[in-house]
Design an enzyme around this catalytic site. Structure first.
Site, short mmCIF file in Angstrom:
data_model
loop_
_atom_site.label_atom_id
_atom_site.label_comp_id
_atom_site.label_asym_id
_atom_site.label_seq_id
_atom_site.Cartn_x
_atom_site.Cartn_y
_atom_site.Cartn_z
CD GLU A 180 0.14 -3.92 -2.52
OE1 GLU A 180 -1.04 -3.48 -2.59
OE2 GLU A 180 1.15 -3.18 -2.50
CG ASN A 259 2.78 -0.25 -4.26
OD1 ASN A 259 1.56 -0.02 -4.18
ND2 ASN A 259 3.27 -1.45 -4.59
CG ASP A 312 3.45 -0.93 -0.13
OD1 ASP A 312 3.07 -0.56 -1.27
OD2 ASP A 312 2.65 -1.33 0.75
O1 PQQ Z 1 -1.66 -0.78 -3.98
C1 PQQ Z 1 -2.92 -0.94 -3.92
O2 PQQ Z 1 -3.67 -1.01 -4.92
C2 PQQ Z 1 -3.51 -0.98 -2.59
C3 PQQ Z 1 -4.89 -1.16 -2.39
C4 PQQ Z 1 -5.41 -1.11 -1.07
C5 PQQ Z 1 -6.89 -1.26 -0.97
O3 PQQ Z 1 -7.54 -1.32 -2.07
O4 PQQ Z 1 -7.49 -1.35 0.10
C6 PQQ Z 1 -4.50 -0.89 0.03
C7 PQQ Z 1 -3.11 -0.76 -0.29
N1 PQQ Z 1 -2.65 -0.79 -1.56
C8 PQQ Z 1 -2.12 -0.47 0.72
O5 PQQ Z 1 -0.90 -0.33 0.41
C9 PQQ Z 1 -2.50 -0.32 2.08
O6 PQQ Z 1 -1.66 0.00 2.96
C10 PQQ Z 1 -3.88 -0.49 2.38
C11 PQQ Z 1 -4.55 -0.42 3.63
C12 PQQ Z 1 -5.88 -0.66 3.32
C13 PQQ Z 1 -7.01 -0.70 4.29
O7 PQQ Z 1 -8.17 -0.60 3.79
O8 PQQ Z 1 -6.75 -0.81 5.50
N2 PQQ Z 1 -6.07 -0.88 2.01
C14 PQQ Z 1 -4.84 -0.78 1.39
#
Ligand code: PQQ
Ligand code: PQQ
Lengths: 604, 604
Positions: A180, A259, A312
């Site tokens: 992100e 993504n 995403d």
């Molecule tokens: O694109 C990223 O680097 C990234 C990192 C993380 C993360 O580190 O927890 C999540 C997501 N994306 C993501 O898209 C996502 O749906 C998500 C859910 C969670 C969670 O721990 O519930 N982390 C993340």
């Protein structure tokens, strides 16, 4: 564990000892299958609290403890404290040591989805851990003394780490989070003994950056640059924050990529719709499963699941390694339940697609078929333009699955006894509006206003119709046939992993704190206990003095729980990248409280 | 609860309904006796976790929930959030409402002994609560809406509130904390419906400040000034942070007062030792039990337990009201296990001393006898000068009990079935060095360097010898005979209150997280469960749909846990007013983790 003579007790050896939980997914294949069977479908109703341990930390407690011999290693959410507990007494614990990493709070501000950590690994008398602020650390498992600490990611660039490291032979392999924030996704390996970096491979960019080698298919050449608009690959996401699996025979590590940076598809392809779907703008290797040689990092094969991602749909979910009969042949396969709602069965040696079938209600893709396009084995998905946000003003409603996926980080489990895979799924959809965004290093680079919403849907395929008001569902998936055998509906999301055991009983938790046991054959719930906070941790099983225990963290959070743990304004439903609307629909602001407690159960 | 027709359902009526826990000590007499008996000495071994609720807050969780009908009211440590839980399902809870008071963080810096809160009260459809930063608040029990909020104490003067308010008829009565900040201790009553202040009475100073009236013994005249050196009564402590009991027939509220401001005795009496012990410098009414008329606040009687305090023996512990046979006569009495190690049995109508007997090993006082000195009914204690720090340089070692007392805030319980009082005691002593100190408003005004230390001691009196390495002990005290019947030794301090039940089972917790059930007749431990964090809350019992439940908070803290919850420097054993040395002896820095979780148990 005393007396294990193997010089270098790696996960493969340790996971043969039924009473241990020596790795995040219990074994390199990530089966989360425990060979213990003292607890079975008849007596699980007598499960009782054995003991409980508070981590002293709040916010999302994902991941799971490890159990090596009679020592349990527990890790907390940020600041990622590691405790070693002597659990030899069975009904008691004693803290042997505690390691509190010093961290830069900057990481908290750039953690997209709560200050979670998905676990630690063990190898050769060492505990290996990551920190949210981007360090990889090895500790002496006996004393907790820090052996080495290296900087792997930079929070000031929006990079963090939330994944559990994997140790393949003498390599500690780690990815980064930051999709992100327009970071450049990569994976690195550090020497288990010294912490020296052995290899570093990016998931996009020039071939040598991606560690292409002699085994990399010729058709992959240049894709890391040519499938991007301009030099957007430099801020091309494809981060690695999910689960690693490893096949010691093939010496391949498997992981998924996130993504491709900004959620705004138009920034990544402002040509025509047909061109954007032609493959030219696929943003390789984002939203892909990638297999690399554990020793060199060489990219052996890659399989993109959501070409030109417009939702995403990170591809980081776990790939469980299992052998499946395809026709008459036994195939060394992997099964991956992706954010995009498809279950992918691939040949894990070659990356060849066996099938891609929805495991939840999907409407972003009308159909899919397999074509051997430029990159060898990509399925050509036919997107439904009415559900594919692209240009500004292209506001789409009721897009399924939501960006949180048909499944997010919560890991599935495979029981060789039943031959089924038990998958905790998400049943809601989203409204999605592309929005302007500019990239500045270290700042969010998203470009979309999203609302998570339930939306009811029917389907002719068994197990894909949604049950109104039920946001979670555990499905039992037949990996050979690619179909749902039975399922359990839950009012609240099932954002916790599943545990399966030889005793025929499975375990999972819900975001309103229910911890349940179910019959692996019939999906019938056999036992439930309401714990102190939502459960987003992954249950494990272990044995001490001949007694079987089941343990799970209770501490709401993660992306779905972020509005509560980060106290986001309930009046902005778009907050938390759309998670606030989900919290409002689930009444989480009133029903949820934070926590960080391990609950351990056993038969009286 | 539906159908209770009484217009103004007060604690006295509600405590007759066996399944409720309508007040901090369950009833106005603070018996902590539950008339439920589904759980008994035979089946308590089958006790099982029914459900658990995380408050979302860490640091010390003292106090206890209330249960009125099928609603449980839970309160957290600072910021003192109150939750109303619908517990009608028995094995589940649903948050009905949550009230988060806005507070001034300044209070945290001047909370001497952790950011604790000892509970809330209920009356007439209202929940009444205090906040650490000094407010008294009434909420609508159905909706959680704030009805009124008044400022009662000022953190900028070092004043906080950590006690549970009591509601006697239509008066909400509250004290203040701040004895370590030279505040002026007082008690006030607020109208239950409007929050208007009805009366305000100080515990030292001129007679009218102390609300002397026609019923105040003539011999008390002027003592609030004449027993102080100069005008030190203006910063004379005698704060009120413990428990309130109330006798509806006599219409008297009973409470205790803290230390007389600075711990440094020499500042309070620099005359000769004899003069300091003569009564002239007794610092009345610090370290006293005081009885006031609930409607007017008039001081009816006062009984000082530690004249001229040289040890910080606050007198605020609970006074349990019970009728005792003295000789052939049945006396309306109160029993009070004081910080100074003596158990005081007084006639609660007149304040007359029946006996003062040690309930732990005591060496600050050589002997005591009752004399009707100037103030009518004061026992004349003969102090041991070698254990009575006074002048600078007067460093004393092995003074017992420690400033944390033979018992601190953890409340005892009285079972009318066995006729015994079950008292959680502290078994350690202290080294004490008087030190220079100056008073500045809002800043600490202590003047002593203290180390809490175990020190082993033998005694001929049953139950007073210490067991090496055992810092806690639950004693069963015969209030008529004034002796210990049986006791349970614990390695870690018993800083949690005791619950007694009609089923013959008692409950208590330990600072290393053990929650135990014991036989009220034999003191034999019948059941134990290791919870997530040290237990300093007070167990309660209640009934839903015919099933009996036992509930307790687990969340280490309080003064004894302060070094861990405030993360005090372990290299300064004098830290936390001597609590750090106790933490070091108990290895709390390694063995303890913070928490804030309610655990609820029932028979399967
Ligand atoms: O694109 C990223 O680097 C990234 C990192 C993380 C993360 O580190 O927890 C999540 C997501 N994306 C993501 O898209 C996502 O749906 C998500 C859910 C969670 C969670 O721990 O519930 N982390 C993340
Ligand atoms: O003099 C005071 O005003 C005052 C206040 C408090 C408090 O408010 O908790 C304690 C004490 N003194 C005290 O002496 C003491 O031992 C103590 C223990 C605790 C606790 O909650 O564990 N509070 C307090």
């Amino acid at each position: 564990w005393v007396g294990l003579s193997i010089a270098n007790p790696q996960v493969e050896e340790l996971s043969k000892k039924a009473g241990l939980w020596p790795a995040p997914g219990r074994d390199y294949h990530l089966t989360r299958y425990s060979p213990l069977s003292q607890i079975n479908t008849h007596n699980v109703k007598n499960l009782d609290l054995a003991w409980s341990f508070s981590t002293g930390v709040l916010r999302g407690h994902e991941g799971q403890p490890l159990v090596i011999g009679n020592t349990m290693y527990v890790q907390t959410a940020y600041p990622n404290i590691v405790y070693a507990l002597d659990i030899s007494k069975g009904n008691d614990y004693k803290i042997l040591w505690k390691y509190v990493p010093q961290q830069d709070d900057r990481a908290v501000a750039v953690a997209c989805c709560d200050t979670v950590m998905r676990g630690i690994s063990y190898a050769d008398g060492k505990i290996v851990m990551n920190t949210l602020d981007g360090h990889v650390i090895a500790l002496d498992a006996k004393t907790g003394k820090e052996l080495w600490k290296v900087k792997h990611a930079d929070p000031y660039k929006g990079e963090t780490i939330t994944m559990a490291p994997i140790v393949a032979k003498d390599k500690v392999i780690v990815g980064i989070s930051g999709g992100e924030f327009g970071v450049r996704g990569r994976v690195a390996a550090y020497d288990l003994n010294s912490g020296r970096r052995v290899w570093l491979c990016y998931n996009q960019g020039p071939d040598q950056d991606m560690c292409y080698g002699s085994r990399t298919p010729a058709s992959y050449k240049g894709l890391g640059v040519n499938t991007w608009q301009g030099d957007q690959w430099k801020i091309g996401g494809a981060t690695v924050w999910g689960w690693f699996s490893y096949d010691p025979k093939l010496n391949l590590v498997y992981y998924g990529t996130s993504n491709p940076g900004t959620w705004n598809p138009y920034i990544r392809c402002s040509a025509s719709w047909e061109e954007c779907q032609s493959g030219r703008y696929d943003n390789k290797w984002s939203t892909s499963i990638i297999a690399r040689d554990a020793d060199t990092g060489e990219l052996v094969w890659a399989f993109q699941m959501t070409p030109f991602d417009q939702w995403d749909y990170d591809g980081v979910n776990e790939s469980i390694l299992l052998d499946v009969n395809v026709g008459s042949k036994k195939v060394p396969a992997l099964i991956h339940f992706d954010r995009n709602g498809f279950a992918f069965l691939l040949n894990r040696a070659t990356g060849e697609l066996i099938y891609a079938k929805p495991f939840v209600y999907v409407n972003w893709a009308k159909s899919w078929d397999e074509r051997h396009a430029r990159d060898g084995h990509t399925f050509k998905v036919t997107k439904d333009p009415t559900k594919s946000p692209w240009k500004p003003g292209d506001n789409k409603k009721d897009v399924c699955p939501s960006a949180m996926g048909g499944k997010d980080q919560q890991p599935a489990a495979y029981s060789p006894e039943t031959g089924l895979v038990y998958v905790p799924t998400n049943q809601w959809c989203m409204d999605y509006e592309p929005a302007e965004t500019k990239y500045t290093e270290g700042a969010p680079y998203v470009g979309a206003n999203v609302l998570m919403k339930f939306y009811e849907h029917k389907s002719s395929v068994h197990g894909l119709s949604k049950t109104p008001g039920h946001y979670g569902r555990i499905i039992a998936w037949d990996p050979a046939k690619g179909e749902i055998k039975c399922y359990i509906d839950e009012k609240y999301p099932t954002w916790s992993g599943v545990l399966v055991t030889k005793g025929g009983v499975g375990f999972y938790g819900t975001m309103d704190g229910w911890f349940r046991a179910f019959d692996l054959k019939t999906c019938k719930v056999l036992w439930s206990k309401k714990l102190g906070s939502g459960i987003i941790g992954n249950p494990i099983s272990f044995e001490v003095n001949g007694k079987q225990y089941i343990a799970v963290y209770s501490g709401i959070g993660g992306w779905a729980g972020l509005p509560v743990t980060a106290n986001l304004d309930p009046n902005d439903p778009y907050g938390g990248l759309g998670a606030t609307n989900l919290s409002l629909e689930l009444d989480l602001y009133r029903q949820a409280t934070m926590s960080g407690v391990l609950y351990v159960f056993s038969l009286e």
